[in-house]
Design a protein around this motif. Structure first.
Motif, short mmCIF file in Angstrom:
data_model
loop_
_atom_site.label_atom_id
_atom_site.label_comp_id
_atom_site.label_asym_id
_atom_site.label_seq_id
_atom_site.Cartn_x
_atom_site.Cartn_y
_atom_site.Cartn_z
N GLY A 1 33.36 64.87 25.58
CA GLY A 1 33.53 66.19 26.01
C GLY A 1 34.60 66.67 25.01
O GLY A 1 34.55 67.82 24.52
N ASP A 2 35.58 65.87 24.60
CA ASP A 2 36.69 66.46 23.64
C ASP A 2 35.84 66.62 22.24
O ASP A 2 36.38 67.54 21.55
CB ASP A 2 37.80 65.55 23.65
N ALA A 3 35.23 65.81 21.75
CA ALA A 3 34.76 65.93 20.42
C ALA A 3 33.91 66.89 20.29
O ALA A 3 33.80 67.86 19.38
CB ALA A 3 33.82 64.40 20.05
N ASP B 1 43.17 65.66 15.09
CA ASP B 1 43.02 64.57 15.89
C ASP B 1 44.15 64.17 16.81
O ASP B 1 45.37 64.71 16.35
CB ASP B 1 42.65 63.13 15.10
N HIS B 2 43.95 63.58 18.03
CA HIS B 2 45.21 63.31 18.69
C HIS B 2 45.46 61.82 18.83
O HIS B 2 46.09 61.18 19.92
CB HIS B 2 45.26 64.06 20.12
N HIS B 3 44.58 61.01 18.19
CA HIS B 3 44.81 59.34 18.41
C HIS B 3 45.84 58.87 17.71
O HIS B 3 45.88 59.21 16.70
CB HIS B 3 43.43 58.82 17.96
N CYS C 1 44.44 66.28 24.19
CA CYS C 1 43.20 66.23 23.76
C CYS C 1 43.14 67.16 22.31
O CYS C 1 44.09 67.77 22.12
CB CYS C 1 42.36 67.02 24.64
N THR C 2 42.28 66.69 21.58
CA THR C 2 41.90 67.45 20.50
C THR C 2 41.76 68.92 20.49
O THR C 2 42.02 69.93 19.74
CB THR C 2 40.61 66.76 19.49
N ALA C 3 41.19 69.40 21.62
CA ALA C 3 41.01 70.83 22.10
C ALA C 3 42.20 71.50 22.08
O ALA C 3 42.43 72.66 21.67
CB ALA C 3 40.12 70.63 23.39
N LEU D 1 37.18 66.41 13.71
CA LEU D 1 37.70 66.83 14.94
C LEU D 1 37.60 65.47 15.70
O LEU D 1 36.57 64.77 16.01
CB LEU D 1 37.08 67.91 15.53
N ASP D 2 38.67 64.97 16.46
CA ASP D 2 38.93 64.17 17.64
C ASP D 2 38.38 62.73 16.97
O ASP D 2 38.22 61.70 17.62
CB ASP D 2 38.19 64.29 18.63
N CYS D 3 38.37 62.31 15.73
CA CYS D 3 37.94 61.22 15.08
C CYS D 3 39.18 60.38 14.41
O CYS D 3 39.70 60.70 13.46
CB CYS D 3 36.94 61.44 14.14
N THR E 1 37.71 66.79 30.31
CA THR E 1 37.30 65.30 30.27
C THR E 1 38.46 64.43 29.71
O THR E 1 38.54 63.35 30.18
CB THR E 1 35.98 65.33 29.21
N ASP E 2 39.20 64.98 28.78
CA ASP E 2 40.00 63.78 28.13
C ASP E 2 41.40 63.99 29.05
O ASP E 2 42.05 62.61 28.90
CB ASP E 2 40.67 64.26 26.77
N THR E 3 41.60 64.52 30.18
CA THR E 3 42.78 64.20 30.82
C THR E 3 42.22 63.63 32.09
O THR E 3 43.09 63.54 33.08
CB THR E 3 43.56 65.67 31.13
MN MN Z 1 39.82 63.03 22.46
#
Ligand code: MN
Ligand code: 5GP
Length: 342
Positions: A41-43, A124-126, A144-146, A100-102, A174-176
């Motif tokens: 969902g975040d991606a 990204d947030h990883h 989240c990346t969002a 994004l988000d990768c 979704t990410d939370t």
């Molecule tokens: Mn994410």
């Protein structure tokens, strides 16, 4: 509220990163946006929101995802990706690529985006992001990346339209884990409030994402739960799904989404594991492993990295050719090491 020097330093660094990427987004005219394989969902939400923000600014933005990702996981069936590309555009070398988000370029299966000389913005947030971009905006504190895309959109003075808000909300919720995971900060809640003010219909999004499930999902879940194994006083709770489980229920690979959360919820569990056989012919013999931690005691991203994957401290994954018994032994060793039991 007082701010410690460290937070202040992090705040300044973050602002500088946002400024730099916002500048890049302002300056360039042509973009190609993409995200990681098996998009969640975040991606997807971050991808769509960034695309609409750039379009609003009059930019030529295209989104790219491999055709292998389709059909998307059932929960995202209402998200529409008009003009999405399934192959490299002719002018790809002239486009600024936005990931994004990768967290790792290896999560992008297509070689054309891995060539030398690509101009890549990595948003990204990883925490274990390998900083593969030309410019890296990696914010591990972001839920989240969002959340980072939302910051960029405001930095660019874009209007948060209802569809942008909904896409961002999908990433956030979704990410939370519906505002329940440890990454659920006051900032995440404030962002939700802002998006709801723009008009996100939270109940409708909830129904689309988490209910109205195809019955085959329940059947697949039943099979997974029938075979749950527990190890080491229940510190590991594990289920496996085989090719035949999918064949007999008519389920798709993406239908296992959420199964691992049932395992995480069981008492004593430190690490929940779902192992599923990959179905495509070119991945025969390989298994996807999803790891979830219940608290800060075990960092599952470390285990995933040791086995060739990555992720967050409490949600990570990898693919492997290890046979199930070897995999169990390895995971038990890795968890025991982190728990100080060996
Ligand atoms: Mn994410
Ligand atoms: P899931 O278990 O839901 O597939 O993935 C959970 C999280 O683990 C993802 O958000 C992603 O951060 C990470 N992850 C899953 N599989 C992989 C993988 O193969 N490689 C890397 N680097 N990260 C992964």
């Amino acid at each position: 509220m007082s701010v410690s020097p460290r937070e202040d330093f992090a705040g300044v660094t973050l602002q500088r990163g946002l400024d730099q990427v916002a500048d890049e987004l302002r300056r360039a005219d042509r973009f190609l946006l993409t995200t990681h394989e098996n998009p969640d969902g975040d991606a997807l939400g971050s991808l769509l929101a960034m695309h609409w923000v750039l379009e609003q600014l009059g930019k030529d933005s295209v989104m790219y995802m491999s055709p292998d990702e389709f059909p998307l996981s059932h929960e995202y069936r209402h998200m529409t990706f008009d003009g999405l590309l399934g192959a490299a555009p002719d002018d790809v070398d002239d486009r600024t690529v936005v990931f994004l988000d990768c967290g790792n370029i290896d999560r992008m299966p297509m070689d054309f985006l891995r060539r030398e000389g690509m101009h890549i913005l990595n948003v990204d947030h990883h925490h274990d992001n390998t900083r593969f971009g030309t410019v890296n905006l990696v914010v591990p504190e972001a839920s989240c990346t969002a959340e980072i895309v939302f910051d960029l959109a405001r930095e660019l003075r874009a209007e948060i339209t209802p569809r942008i808000a909904e896409a961002l909300y999908v990433g956030l919720v979704t990410d939370t884990g519906r505002f329940m995971y440890e990454n659920t900060t006051p900032t995440a809640h404030r962002m939700a409030a802002d998006l709801i003010e723009v008009g996100v219909d939270t109940h409708r999004v909830y129904r689309r994402l988490f209910e109205d499930l195809p019955f085959r999902r329940l059947e697949l879940l039943t099979r997974a739960l029938q075979g749950v194994a527990r190890y080491d006083e229940g510190s590991i709770t594990m289920a496996m799904l085989t090719r035949s489980d999918y064949e007999q229920t008519g389920a798709l690979e993406t239908d296992s989404e959420g199964v691992v959360d049932h395992l995480r919820a069981v008492e004593q569990t430190k690490v929940a594991v779902l192992v599923r056989e990959l179905l495509s012919d070119d991945r025969r013999g390989r298994r996807k492993v999803s790891l979830r931690a219940t608290d800060g005691e075990v960092d599952v991203s470390l285990i995933a990295r040791n086995l060739g994957g990555g992720g967050h401290r409490q949600a990570a994954g990898f693919t492997t050719e290890l046979a199930p018994d070897e995999l169990v032994t390895t995971l038990r060793e890795q968890v025991a090491t982190q728990l100080g039991a060996v």
